[in-house]
Motif scaffolding. Sequence first.
Motif, PDB file in Angstrom:
ATOM      1  N   VAL A 157       0.822  -1.206   0.000  1.00 52.74           N
ATOM      2  CA  VAL A 157       0.000   0.000   0.000  1.00 52.74           C
ATOM      3  C   VAL A 157       0.856   1.256   0.000  1.00 52.74           C
ATOM      4  O   VAL A 157       0.684   2.146  -0.844  1.00 52.74           O
ATOM      5  CB  VAL A 157      -0.953   0.006   1.218  1.00 52.74           C
ATOM      6  N   GLU A 158       1.802   1.349   0.918  1.00 50.31           N
ATOM      7  CA  GLU A 158       2.606   2.557   1.014  1.00 50.31           C
ATOM      8  C   GLU A 158       3.540   2.716  -0.179  1.00 50.31           C
ATOM      9  O   GLU A 158       3.737   3.830  -0.674  1.00 50.31           O
ATOM     10  CB  GLU A 158       3.398   2.552   2.320  1.00 50.31           C
TER      11      GLU A 158
ATOM     12  N   SER B 244       8.763  -3.295   0.338  1.00 53.31           N
ATOM     13  CA  SER B 244       8.499  -2.089   1.123  1.00 53.31           C
ATOM     14  C   SER B 244       9.462  -0.991   0.727  1.00 53.31           C
ATOM     15  O   SER B 244      10.639  -1.252   0.453  1.00 53.31           O
ATOM     16  CB  SER B 244       8.649  -2.407   2.606  1.00 53.31           C
ATOM     17  N   PRO B 245       9.008   0.272   0.720  1.00 55.28           N
ATOM     18  CA  PRO B 245       9.920   1.386   0.437  1.00 55.28           C
ATOM     19  C   PRO B 245      10.900   1.637   1.567  1.00 55.28           C
ATOM     20  O   PRO B 245      11.820   2.438   1.415  1.00 55.28           O
ATOM     21  CB  PRO B 245       8.957   2.572   0.271  1.00 55.28           C
ATOM     22  N   CYS B 246      10.724   0.953   2.691  1.00 55.77           N
ATOM     23  CA  CYS B 246      11.549   1.218   3.868  1.00 55.77           C
ATOM     24  C   CYS B 246      12.965   0.663   3.761  1.00 55.77           C
ATOM     25  O   CYS B 246      13.808   0.976   4.596  1.00 55.77           O
ATOM     26  CB  CYS B 246      10.872   0.651   5.117  1.00 55.77           C
TER      27      CYS B 246
ATOM     28  N   TRP C  43      14.700   2.886  -0.427  1.00 51.67           N
ATOM     29  CA  TRP C  43      14.274   4.056  -1.188  1.00 51.67           C
ATOM     30  C   TRP C  43      14.862   5.318  -0.569  1.00 51.67           C
ATOM     31  O   TRP C  43      14.800   5.515   0.641  1.00 51.67           O
ATOM     32  CB  TRP C  43      12.744   4.148  -1.225  1.00 51.67           C
ATOM     33  N   SER C  44      15.396   6.181  -1.427  1.00 49.29           N
ATOM     34  CA  SER C  44      15.959   7.436  -0.950  1.00 49.29           C
ATOM     35  C   SER C  44      14.855   8.402  -0.546  1.00 49.29           C
ATOM     36  O   SER C  44      13.709   8.309  -1.010  1.00 49.29           O
ATOM     37  CB  SER C  44      16.818   8.066  -2.053  1.00 49.29           C
ATOM     38  N   HIS C  45      15.218   9.354   0.343  1.00 52.05           N
ATOM     39  CA  HIS C  45      14.317  10.425   0.787  1.00 52.05           C
ATOM     40  C   HIS C  45      13.113   9.900   1.572  1.00 52.05           C
ATOM     41  O   HIS C  45      12.136  10.620   1.740  1.00 52.05           O
ATOM     42  CB  HIS C  45      13.836  11.261  -0.411  1.00 52.05           C
ATOM     43  N   VAL C  46      13.192   8.655   2.022  1.00 45.56           N
ATOM     44  CA  VAL C  46      12.101   8.048   2.781  1.00 45.56           C
ATOM     45  C   VAL C  46      12.632   7.611   4.144  1.00 45.56           C
ATOM     46  O   VAL C  46      13.663   6.946   4.222  1.00 45.56           O
ATOM     47  CB  VAL C  46      11.499   6.834   2.047  1.00 45.56           C
TER      48      VAL C  46
ATOM     49  N   ASN D 162       9.136   1.251  12.414  1.00 47.37           N
ATOM     50  CA  ASN D 162       8.280   0.066  12.562  1.00 47.37           C
ATOM     51  C   ASN D 162       7.662  -0.359  11.236  1.00 47.37           C
ATOM     52  O   ASN D 162       6.513  -0.799  11.182  1.00 47.37           O
ATOM     53  CB  ASN D 162       7.178   0.336  13.589  1.00 47.37           C
ATOM     54  N   GLY D 163       8.415  -0.224  10.162  1.00 45.62           N
ATOM     55  CA  GLY D 163       7.960  -0.695   8.864  1.00 45.62           C
ATOM     56  C   GLY D 163       6.993   0.227   8.157  1.00 45.62           C
ATOM     57  O   GLY D 163       6.429  -0.156   7.134  1.00 45.62           O
TER      58      GLY D 163
END
Length: 595
Positions: A35-36, A63-65, A68-71, A75-76
């Motif tokens: 989703v995110e 997951s973008p966690c 991914w840069s700038h993120v 907790n996920g």
Amino acid sequence: MTSRNFCCDPLKILMRWLIFFSVLKLSYAIKDPDVEGEALLDFLKNLNDSNNQITDWDSHFVSPCFSWSHVTCRNGHVIALTLASHGFSGTLSPSIAKLKYLVSLELQNNNLSGLLPDYISNLTNLQYLNLADNNFKGSIPATWGQLSSLKHMDLSSNDLTGSIPMQLLSVPMFNFSDTDLHCGEGFDQPCVSKSEHPASTHKSKLKKVVQFASCGAFAVLCLGAIFTYRYYQMHRHKSDIFVDVSGEDECKISFGQLRRFSWRELQVATKNFSESSVIGQGGFGKVYKGILSDDTKVAVKRLSDYNNPGGEAAFEREVQLISVAVHRNLLRLIGFCTTETERILVYPFMENLSVAYQLRDLKSYEKGLDWPTRKKVAFGTAHGLEYLHEQCNPKIIHRDLKAANILLDDEFEAVLGDFGLAKLVDTRMTHVTTQVRGTMGHIAPEYLSTGKSSEKTDVFGYGITLLELVTGQRAIDLSRLEEEEDVLLIDHVKKLLRENRLRDIVDNNLESYDPKEVETILQVALLCTQGFPEDRPTMSEVVKMLQGVGLADRWVDWQKLEEIRNQEFSHMTHQFVWSDESTFDQEAIHLSKAR
């Protein structure tokens, strides 16, 4: 590593499980992993990144966690986006509202335009909002007054008009300067809070929050490590920490989010490991379909003769690899079970089983894979391998890539599984094994002859898998001898290509297909299965070639080289006078023929 060494070195155990748990805690805390990520991709699309400033947001990550840069995540979940000064010229997408854990949003100093959207009010955890130095126009939506957690807001240098919602007047730090907003009376200076440097204060506070969270997590891990080590020292002579509790007090133990199953629980789930529940079988044991007490379907991989060093190593390898490889096209581990006599791994059940099953083992009433789905599998597998080879640290070599090890979820998304033969790669070492393992027909020639494996070993296996997808046939099929055809699928396909018999290459079960797309897949397959590993493309190059980028030139070079090799092979075979006793020599020459 033997079972004995693994169990008797507490420091190694401690370090391995600390890394294992910290990664798993992050990956399994994600309740809705797509989703995110999908929301961020849609958000980026609407921002109009015409300068290609953001290049590492990849839809194939779980997951973008993770990278991914700038993120920033906690907790996920995504809690902060720092996208200032990137030259964006688009608008704010409604998908931003899906980032319900977002605490900070920084988009200042871009060229964003349009009205300030009211759906920002759905970000109830938002504390820091900076949209300064853009081209937003209109008024501040009244619904923004619902942002009760807001501590800092900067909307300066925008074409904004109207009044500021009364609720926003209580925000501790704000800046509405260089706009046409009516700030009203009661401000010490027009449209600006008392804070002289709100932006720097915000960054400092956010930094402290992140540092505090990181330190807290580290402290918890350290305390857990100390407790684990002390507990091991106290009980080292009483029991093996990997042995399940037996008898009536048998229970489940959770390590992070990785579940530890009891033997009895899996015994019930698989109907006492009934043969009727078997859905697969490999070199290290059988895989059973199981149904847990909560009706969750699982795949239960039971290692046979785990005391064999190879079996124990396979168990340790799969558990270790799952801690560093998290990707939507890789199979995730749910949990495990260990006893004095068992090593068992538990995975999600894949409704559509494997690619091999879909190609060759379907029941009469089941519908086979159509061409768009086969193409989807080709791309998904390529993305999974690209991640293992080029984005994992350390990189991972699968070493047993074939249709049987590519699983299909309920949406027929390719999921690469069975890491029992995989290797974590130390780039400082040469990867040589004393025993070649894998499946004949899928093993690269250099691995078969020298024992050396590399990323290009996987590329070869991927090429053979592409041929399986197109033809529906096995990599080695002795029945082709009856038709005086090549036993090896790769040689069979090359022969048919030379004779321009594309229709004879394609699986008879395919009712319709795009000939151009089939040609692309075949060309990529043959480039991947060249005899010399240095001639094969990397998986990132494969992904591009599947899209048609850079394929034409490489295919022309391959054709020229193949013609030269065929001429050399033809000349070589004419130098021999074959006899009944030369069967072995014929086979050796055939297997060494350039592929």
